[in-house]
Design a protein around this motif. Structure first.
Motif, PDB file in Angstrom:
ATOM      1  N   GLY A   1      25.785  47.541  39.605  1.00 11.95           N
ATOM      2  CA  GLY A   1      26.518  46.367  40.054  1.00 11.95           C
ATOM      3  C   GLY A   1      26.927  45.479  38.904  1.00 11.95           C
ATOM      4  O   GLY A   1      28.060  44.984  38.839  1.00 11.95           O
ATOM      5  N   SER A   2      25.996  45.274  37.970  1.00 16.25           N
ATOM      6  CA  SER A   2      26.318  44.496  36.775  1.00 16.25           C
ATOM      7  C   SER A   2      27.429  45.169  35.980  1.00 16.25           C
ATOM      8  O   SER A   2      28.269  44.493  35.372  1.00 16.25           O
ATOM      9  CB  SER A   2      25.064  44.332  35.906  1.00 16.25           C
ATOM     10  OG  SER A   2      25.322  43.563  34.762  1.00 16.25           O
ATOM     11  N   ALA A   3      27.449  46.491  35.997  1.00 15.61           N
ATOM     12  CA  ALA A   3      28.511  47.221  35.303  1.00 15.61           C
ATOM     13  C   ALA A   3      29.881  46.861  35.863  1.00 15.61           C
ATOM     14  O   ALA A   3      30.858  46.740  35.118  1.00 15.61           O
ATOM     15  CB  ALA A   3      28.277  48.725  35.421  1.00 15.61           C
ATOM     16  N   PHE A   4      29.972  46.671  37.174  1.00 15.99           N
ATOM     17  CA  PHE A   4      31.262  46.284  37.750  1.00 15.99           C
ATOM     18  C   PHE A   4      31.657  44.869  37.336  1.00 15.99           C
ATOM     19  O   PHE A   4      32.849  44.540  37.296  1.00 15.99           O
ATOM     20  CB  PHE A   4      31.233  46.430  39.270  1.00 15.99           C
ATOM     21  CG  PHE A   4      31.470  47.839  39.732  1.00 15.99           C
ATOM     22  CD1 PHE A   4      32.727  48.400  39.649  1.00 15.99           C
ATOM     23  CD2 PHE A   4      30.424  48.608  40.226  1.00 15.99           C
ATOM     24  CE1 PHE A   4      32.952  49.710  40.065  1.00 15.99           C
ATOM     25  CE2 PHE A   4      30.634  49.907  40.640  1.00 15.99           C
ATOM     26  CZ  PHE A   4      31.894  50.471  40.555  1.00 15.99           C
ATOM     27  N   GLY A   5      30.663  44.026  37.034  1.00 17.40           N
ATOM     28  CA  GLY A   5      30.994  42.740  36.452  1.00 17.40           C
ATOM     29  C   GLY A   5      31.669  42.918  35.104  1.00 17.40           C
ATOM     30  O   GLY A   5      32.639  42.223  34.772  1.00 17.40           O
ATOM     31  N   VAL A   6      31.173  43.862  34.320  1.00 14.95           N
ATOM     32  CA  VAL A   6      31.790  44.151  33.024  1.00 14.95           C
ATOM     33  C   VAL A   6      33.178  44.767  33.225  1.00 14.95           C
ATOM     34  O   VAL A   6      34.086  44.554  32.411  1.00 14.95           O
ATOM     35  CB  VAL A   6      30.887  45.075  32.181  1.00 14.95           C
ATOM     36  CG1 VAL A   6      31.505  45.339  30.812  1.00 14.95           C
ATOM     37  CG2 VAL A   6      29.502  44.460  32.012  1.00 14.95           C
ATOM     38  N   VAL A   7      33.356  45.522  34.328  1.00 16.33           N
ATOM     39  CA  VAL A   7      34.693  46.033  34.652  1.00 16.33           C
ATOM     40  C   VAL A   7      35.665  44.865  34.817  1.00 16.33           C
ATOM     41  O   VAL A   7      36.766  44.850  34.247  1.00 16.33           O
ATOM     42  CB  VAL A   7      34.655  46.889  35.936  1.00 16.33           C
ATOM     43  CG1 VAL A   7      36.065  47.189  36.428  1.00 16.33           C
ATOM     44  CG2 VAL A   7      33.909  48.190  35.698  1.00 16.33           C
ATOM     45  N   GLY A   8      35.266  43.882  35.604  1.00 16.65           N
ATOM     46  CA  GLY A   8      36.114  42.720  35.803  1.00 16.65           C
ATOM     47  C   GLY A   8      36.375  41.968  34.512  1.00 16.65           C
ATOM     48  O   GLY A   8      37.520  41.551  34.240  1.00 16.65           O
ATOM     49  N   TRP A   9      35.331  41.791  33.717  1.00 11.24           N
ATOM     50  CA  TRP A   9      35.473  41.114  32.422  1.00 11.24           C
ATOM     51  C   TRP A   9      36.421  41.898  31.517  1.00 11.24           C
ATOM     52  O   TRP A   9      37.265  41.306  30.836  1.00 11.24           O
ATOM     53  CB  TRP A   9      34.091  40.986  31.781  1.00 11.24           C
ATOM     54  CG  TRP A   9      34.090  40.467  30.390  1.00 11.24           C
ATOM     55  CD1 TRP A   9      34.201  39.166  29.992  1.00 11.24           C
ATOM     56  CD2 TRP A   9      33.951  41.236  29.192  1.00 11.24           C
ATOM     57  NE1 TRP A   9      34.140  39.077  28.618  1.00 11.24           N
ATOM     58  CE2 TRP A   9      33.986  40.337  28.104  1.00 11.24           C
ATOM     59  CE3 TRP A   9      33.793  42.597  28.933  1.00 11.24           C
ATOM     60  CZ2 TRP A   9      33.871  40.762  26.789  1.00 11.24           C
ATOM     61  CZ3 TRP A   9      33.681  43.017  27.620  1.00 11.24           C
ATOM     62  CH2 TRP A   9      33.718  42.111  26.568  1.00 11.24           C
ATOM     63  N   SER A  10      36.324  43.222  31.529  1.00 10.85           N
ATOM     64  CA  SER A  10      37.183  44.061  30.698  1.00 10.85           C
ATOM     65  C   SER A  10      38.632  43.991  31.157  1.00 10.85           C
ATOM     66  O   SER A  10      39.551  43.883  30.339  1.00 10.85           O
ATOM     67  CB  SER A  10      36.698  45.517  30.735  1.00 10.85           C
ATOM     68  OG  SER A  10      35.364  45.630  30.298  1.00 10.85           O
ATOM     69  N   ILE A  11      38.839  44.055  32.483  1.00  7.93           N
ATOM     70  CA  ILE A  11      40.202  43.962  33.009  1.00  7.93           C
ATOM     71  C   ILE A  11      40.804  42.606  32.670  1.00  7.93           C
ATOM     72  O   ILE A  11      41.936  42.504  32.194  1.00  7.93           O
ATOM     73  CB  ILE A  11      40.209  44.193  34.531  1.00  7.93           C
ATOM     74  CG1 ILE A  11      39.819  45.643  34.857  1.00  7.93           C
ATOM     75  CG2 ILE A  11      41.578  43.868  35.123  1.00  7.93           C
ATOM     76  CD1 ILE A  11      39.595  45.902  36.336  1.00  7.93           C
ATOM     77  N   GLY A  12      40.042  41.547  32.918  1.00  8.44           N
ATOM     78  CA  GLY A  12      40.545  40.207  32.636  1.00  8.44           C
ATOM     79  C   GLY A  12      40.856  39.992  31.170  1.00  8.44           C
ATOM     80  O   GLY A  12      41.925  39.481  30.804  1.00  8.44           O
ATOM     81  N   ASN A  13      39.924  40.397  30.303  1.00  2.47           N
ATOM     82  CA  ASN A  13      40.127  40.255  28.868  1.00  2.47           C
ATOM     83  C   ASN A  13      41.258  41.137  28.358  1.00  2.47           C
ATOM     84  O   ASN A  13      42.115  40.695  27.595  1.00  2.47           O
ATOM     85  CB  ASN A  13      38.837  40.614  28.119  1.00  2.47           C
ATOM     86  CG  ASN A  13      38.060  39.386  27.711  1.00  2.47           C
ATOM     87  OD1 ASN A  13      38.517  38.571  26.921  1.00  2.47           O
ATOM     88  ND2 ASN A  13      36.868  39.241  28.273  1.00  2.47           N
ATOM     89  N   GLY A  14      41.223  42.412  28.750  1.00  7.32           N
ATOM     90  CA  GLY A  14      42.232  43.346  28.267  1.00  7.32           C
ATOM     91  C   GLY A  14      43.628  42.953  28.699  1.00  7.32           C
ATOM     92  O   GLY A  14      44.576  42.948  27.906  1.00  7.32           O
TER      93      GLY A  14
END
Length: 572
Positions: A459-472
């Motif tokens: 679940g925390s990994a999907f938080g990083v997915v969102g952070w990566s999408i937003g940042n990228g």
């Protein structure tokens, strides 16, 4: 051996033993290594309570410092004359300042790092849940070291792109696992404080990166290769420290319980709580109950994997998919309030306000110092006022600051007085200060709290997915937006801040001061609305309190402190 129950406090004159050896004081204890499968050099045998949690926080801060440094370093690298020419996306003008001619290439080199973090977060979720939090952290640190080595030795664009991906994989793994580990060892009343401290170290890493880049900009009048190669290589230092010493720290007791290593789980939990007998027993019973409930659910519905978390297949009443998208979007919108643009392109923004390149870099460094100081505020308020209230206040103040910065920058760009540019700069300082005090750490806390133990790292990994999408997405588009609409880019960020108000109010329940095992009651209902979640939580907590009262009145049996501690006789 006496039979202690939860309602009886240990008498002061009795010395307690943890696995046969005496716990003497708040600062240290020695343990019997034969009784638990934990290496004799692990710090859990030497420290307990506050001291143990303090050093776990310090180690987590090393990881977060790297995370911040890696982001902050990019702005200085992008301003390096040699780097701009080597990557081929600009030229050096007669003032010896870099001028970007290919914003898409510049943004692409920055943004591809977040493609790596996307890969890394899924690897981290898999490794952290399957092999444990400690091995997951070591895995991520090793990846990041390789990526940093490749970056600092890059000779062309292709080389740099591959290196950025590898470095991003390491960051994604660490960002998935470290926050979960820190949350699972923290007490429920101080989870927010613990993560807030780690984000102070995160922004301290940004500060180090900015000032290192600023100092190196004077070497050979800013034209030397060391201006960008050394800052990239410097991040290997905290990563090497992390990789070297993480093996000596305890595994999460919740992961140990999930793996049916109950002896080790109780041992670590007792050490973390420092001899608080009643709360240790209660917490361990709740962890075991949660593990059993999740096991029964898995037997009925099958194991939870990434596909089922994305598409919602076979997960019955746990509503994992809803939680997944809640945390993805919270992280995406966190970046689109503008912080990613300020972190990576701060010198560009300050140059747009009318300052020279050298002065813009100096101001960006000062801005990050105030940013770092602001992160101390949630250390004291996050567990007092909760997640939702702080998000509300932060969103409003951020929107005001960003909108004002955009308007003043536009006035300065159109030939207005220098005071307009100075005012825009002040507004950006206010924005970063407010963001650091509010929105910076809350999404990272929230993503470690709302998932059940079975899939907490996933679940925390999907938080990083969102952070990566937003940042990228943002770092790719930011140069293009500045080239196309100029300072109005900041007004777009202000609108994004305001859009979070109804989103948080309707969809994100409060998790503050609630145990990880109890937070499940906020999400195991069909309704997505916050008010229904709170009603469901209140009903379940009332039932839980009634059951506990019944067990106590009937002297019900369960796991007792005799399973963890031994009370020696007075003759001993």
């Amino acid at each position: 051996m006496s039979n202690l129950s939860t309602q009886i406090s240990p008498p002061e004159e009795v010395t307690y033993k943890l696995r046969d050896d005496v716990i003497d004081d708040e600062n240290s204890h020695s343990a019997s290594f034969a009784s638990v499968d934990i290496h004799r050099w692990n710090v859990v045998h030497r420290w307990r309570g506050r001291k143990l949690r303090f050093w776990i926080t310090v180690l987590a801060c090393v990881s977060f410092c790297f995370f911040g440094y890696d982001q902050g370093m990019t702005a200085g690298v992008n301003a390096s004359n040699h780097y701009v020419k080597l990557m081929g996306y600009g030229y050096i003008d007669e003032k010896n300042e870099p001028q970007v001619t290919n914003g898409l290439l510049e943004g692409g080199i920055v943004a591809i790092y977040y493609f790596g973090t996307l890969i890394g977060c899924f690897l981290g979720g898999w490794a952290g849940d399957k092999y444990g939090r400690i091995k997951g952290i070591a895995f991520g640190a090793a990846f990041a070291i390789i990526g940093a080595g490749l970056q600092c030795s890059a000779l062309n664009v292709s080389w740099m792109l591959i290196a950025r991906i590898v470095n991003g994989v390491g960051t994604g793994i660490l960002n998935s696992v470290v926050p979960v580990w820190a949350t699972e060892v923290a007490d429920h009343s101080s989870r927010g404080q613990m993560i807030s401290i780690e984000f102070t170290s995160n922004i301290f890493g940004v500060v180090i990166a900015y000032w290192l880049a600023y100092g190196l900009s004077f070497v050979d009048n800013g034209n030397a290769q060391i201006r960008w190669r050394f800052p990239i290589a410097f991040q290997i230092l905290p990563l090497a420290i992390l990789l070297s010493i993480v093996w000596f720290f305890p595994e999460s007791p919740r992961w140990l319980a999930k793996e049916h290593k109950d002896e080790e789980a109780r041992y670590v939990l007792a050490a973390l709580r420092g001899g608080d007998w009643a709360s240790t027993q209660e917490e361990f019973k709740e962890i075991v109950a949660a593990v059993r409930a999740e096991k029964r659910f898995m037997e009925t519905n099958g194991p939870t994997n990434y596909m089922s978390m994305i598409f919602g297949t076979g997960k019955g009443g746990m509503h994992i998919t809803r939680r997944t998208y809640l945390i993805i979007w919270l992280q995406v919108i966190q970046e689109w309030v503008g912080v990613a643009g300020v972190t990576v392109y701060a010198p560009v923004m300050f140059r747009a306000a009318g300052f020279s390149a050298q002065m813009a870099n100096l101001i960006a460094g000062c801005n990050n110092i105030t940013y770092c100081l602001s992160t101390l505020i949630p250390v004291f308020i996050l567990d007092k006022y909760g997640r939702r209230k702080i998000l509300y206040v932060g969103a409003v103040l951020q929107a005001i600051a960003m909108a004002a910065a955009g308007g003043l920058s536009k006035a300065s760009e159109d030939g207005g007085r220098p005071a307009y540019g100075q005012g825009a700069t002040a507004c950006l300082f206010i924005f970063t200060f407010v963001f650091g005090a509010s929105w910076l750490c809350i999404p990272w806390v929230y993503q470690t709290e709302i998932f059940p133990l079975e899939v907490r790292v996933k679940g925390s990994a999907f938080g990083v997915v969102g952070w990566s999408i937003g940042n990228g997405w943002l770092t790719l588009l930011c140069p293009i937006m500045f080239q196309s609409i100029g300072p109005w880019t900041l007004v777009v960020f202000a609108a994004c801040s305001l859009s979070t108000l109804p989103m948080v109010y309707c969809l994100y329940p409060e998790t503050n001061q609630r145990k990880l095992e109890d937070i499940e009651y906020l999400f195991n209902i069909k309704s997505p609305w916050n008010w229904d979640a709170e009603r469901n939580y209140a009903c379940h907590m009332a039932d839980k309190a009634a059951n506990i009262a019944m067990e106590l009145s009937e002297d019900g049996k369960g796991i007792t402190m005799d399973d963890i501690f031994e009370v020696p006789s007075k003759q001993d």
